[in-house]
Design an enzyme around this catalytic site. Structure first.
Site, short mmCIF file in Angstrom:
data_model
loop_
_atom_site.label_atom_id
_atom_site.label_comp_id
_atom_site.label_asym_id
_atom_site.label_seq_id
_atom_site.Cartn_x
_atom_site.Cartn_y
_atom_site.Cartn_z
N PRO A 1 0.96 -1.10 -0.09
CG PRO A 1 0.12 -0.96 2.32
CD PRO A 1 0.88 -1.72 1.37
CB CYS B 1 3.98 30.03 -17.53
SG CYS B 1 4.30 31.78 -16.58
CE1 TYR C 1 2.62 7.05 -5.91
CE2 TYR C 1 0.42 7.02 -4.89
CZ TYR C 1 1.64 6.52 -5.01
OH TYR C 1 1.58 5.18 -5.25
C1 LIG Z 1 2.54 2.33 -6.98
C2 LIG Z 1 2.76 1.06 -6.69
C3 LIG Z 1 1.93 0.56 -5.57
C4 LIG Z 1 1.21 1.50 -4.57
O1 LIG Z 1 0.06 1.80 -5.17
P1 LIG Z 1 -0.87 2.80 -4.16
O2 LIG Z 1 -2.17 3.06 -5.17
O3 LIG Z 1 -0.26 3.98 -3.89
O4 LIG Z 1 -1.36 1.87 -2.91
C5 LIG Z 1 2.16 -0.79 -5.20
N1 LIG Z 1 2.82 -1.66 -5.86
C6 LIG Z 1 3.67 -1.28 -6.75
C7 LIG Z 1 4.46 -2.33 -7.62
C8 LIG Z 1 3.67 0.13 -7.54
O5 LIG Z 1 3.94 0.35 -8.64
#
Ligand SMILES: *Cc1c(COP(=O)(O)O)cnc(C)c1O
Length: 404
Positions: free
Chosen positions: A262, A330, A358
């Site tokens: 997660p 811009c 993010y």
């Molecule tokens: C980005 C990513 C996650 C996390 O995804 P979330 O939507 O932020 O929980 C988990 N595993 C992999 C391989 C990812 O690239």
């Protein structure tokens, strides 16, 4: 547990804007909420550090017993510096040079392989000496925005489940020890059904691999961004996945670990981006609030069409009015379109919520703008965890040459 206006205004007083502010206890709470949602199975969480990688956040989660999911060798290195042991780190790269995978093997972390050509090279180099995990693509479509569905048929992620025979031939001929199977179908999975459809395909595939120690079901746990959003019912999802997993382990003949990665679920709601209203600009059709931030600090509204709730915390009892909140870049960098905010005056501080995941990690220096500072609220106090950038930071890697 959430940052209230009182604490946020205090952060503004102390550190100014633009500012990324995180709630430490909320991060901890989210971790345990997810960890505890899988009764009766041996569950292991690897925090997807690309969501928010500040070393203090990594340490906080390490203290909770979390592992890490890293998608680049640099993330692996940051994780090790934050005190994680190699065994706690899963390396899940995509389209990287084999040399980067070799570097990760040398560091001793778990390797997740997502392409057959890489698997062949891996087998050629390491044979049975280094185990690996396979990232399979079950071609299950997660809901939501198309950019964040990574399980569909044309996705660049994972090895197609339809290529399983080829995978097995490669693995057998090199005597590769496959100790895990992985899938990550992308963000915004609404409920257990999507998970379970993908999981069933992985369970079927698992019958072909005798040395498994874990199954990794990636992530996609949805959090609410606005009122009325459908979110993952984590208790229900957890219970149903646990039942399916227990039944699978019985068929498989051995109890395996259940892994997840997660990102958003752990840190999204803990974070707020604080910005100040620079100008109020009335046009023929709109009232704009121009703030001292923009897509350089929070790109999700532009990149994913993401909705982030915005509040005027300086004037909570002001008359509600309709605004478009835009940045100072811009570009047409709209952070919130047609938002009802209590009347905004120049100088007011706006809180942009759900900015923990993010946000800072996708920020950039476009327009030669400096990135915000980051602060963490933990044990009742604010601490600066990343200083604001300076002009010197912007020029640090530039080399000014003289042509003679
Ligand atoms: C980005 C990513 C996650 C996390 O995804 P979330 O939507 O932020 O929980 C988990 N595993 C992999 C391989 C990812 O690239």
């Amino acid at each position: 547990m959430q940052l209230e206006s009182k604490e946020l205004l205090e952060a503004d007083q102390k550190f100014g804007t633009p500012l990324y502010a995180y709630h430490g206890e909320r991060i901890v709470e989210q971790y345990h909420k997810l960890k505890d949602a899988f009764p009766g199975v041996n569950v292991r969480l690897h925090y997807a550090m690309k969501a928010l990688s500040n070393v203090n956040v990594l340490k906080l989660l390490r203290e909770q017993g979390s592992g890490l999911d890293a998608v680049s060798i640099q993330e692996v290195q940051l994780g090790l510096r934050a005190g994680y042991s190699p065994d706690q780190i899963m390396f899940t790269p995509n389209c990287v040079d084999f040399a980067e995978i070799q570097q990760a093997v040398e560091l001793g972390v778990h390797i997740n392989i997502d392409n057959i050509s890489i698997l062949e090279q891996f087998g050629h180099h390491y044979g049975a000496s280094v185990p690996c995990c396979l990232r399979l693509n079950p071609h299950i479509m997660a809901g939501g925005h198309s950019h964040i569905s990574v399980g569909h048929i044309d996705s660049k992620f994972g090895i197609s489940i339809y290529q399983l025979r080829h995978v097995l031939r490669v693995a057998e001929s090199h005597n590769i020890q496959v100790h895990g199977l992985h899938m990550h179908t992308g963000s915004d999975i609404l409920d257990a059904d999507v998970f379970l459809r993908g999981a069933d395909l992985l369970f079927d595939a698992a019958a072909e691999f005798k040395d498994l120690q874990f199954m990794d079901f990636g992530s996609g746990f949805k959090v609410p961004y606005k009122e009325g959003d459908i979110v993952t019912d984590i208790q229900d999802t957890g219970r149903r996945i646990s039942e399916a997993f227990q039944a699978f382990c019985e068929r498989y003949g051995r109890e395996l670990e259940l892994w997840f990665e997660p990102g958003k679920f752990i840190v999204s709601e803990s974070g707020v981006l604080l910005v100040s209203a620079n100008v109020i600009k009335q046009t023929t059709s709109t009232v704009f609030v121009g703030v001292n931030s923009g897509q350089n600090h929070l790109i999700r509204p532009m990149f994913y069409d993401a909705f982030h709730r915005i509040e005027n915390i300086s004037n909570p009892s002001g008359t509600p009015r309709l605004y478009s909140v835009v940045g100072y870049i811009c570009e047409t960098d709209t952070l919130g379109y047609d938002r009802k905010l209590s009347e905004v005056r120049e100088g007011d501080v706006l809180a942009i919520y759900n900015a923990g995941a993010y946000g800072m990690s996708m920020s950039n220096n476009y327009n030669a703008r400096l990135r915000p500072a980051e602060v963490l609220y933990y044990k009742g106090q604010w601490q600066l965890i990343r200083r604001r950038e300076t002009l010197e930071d912007l020029m640090r890697t530039e080399i000014e040459v003289e042509w003679t």
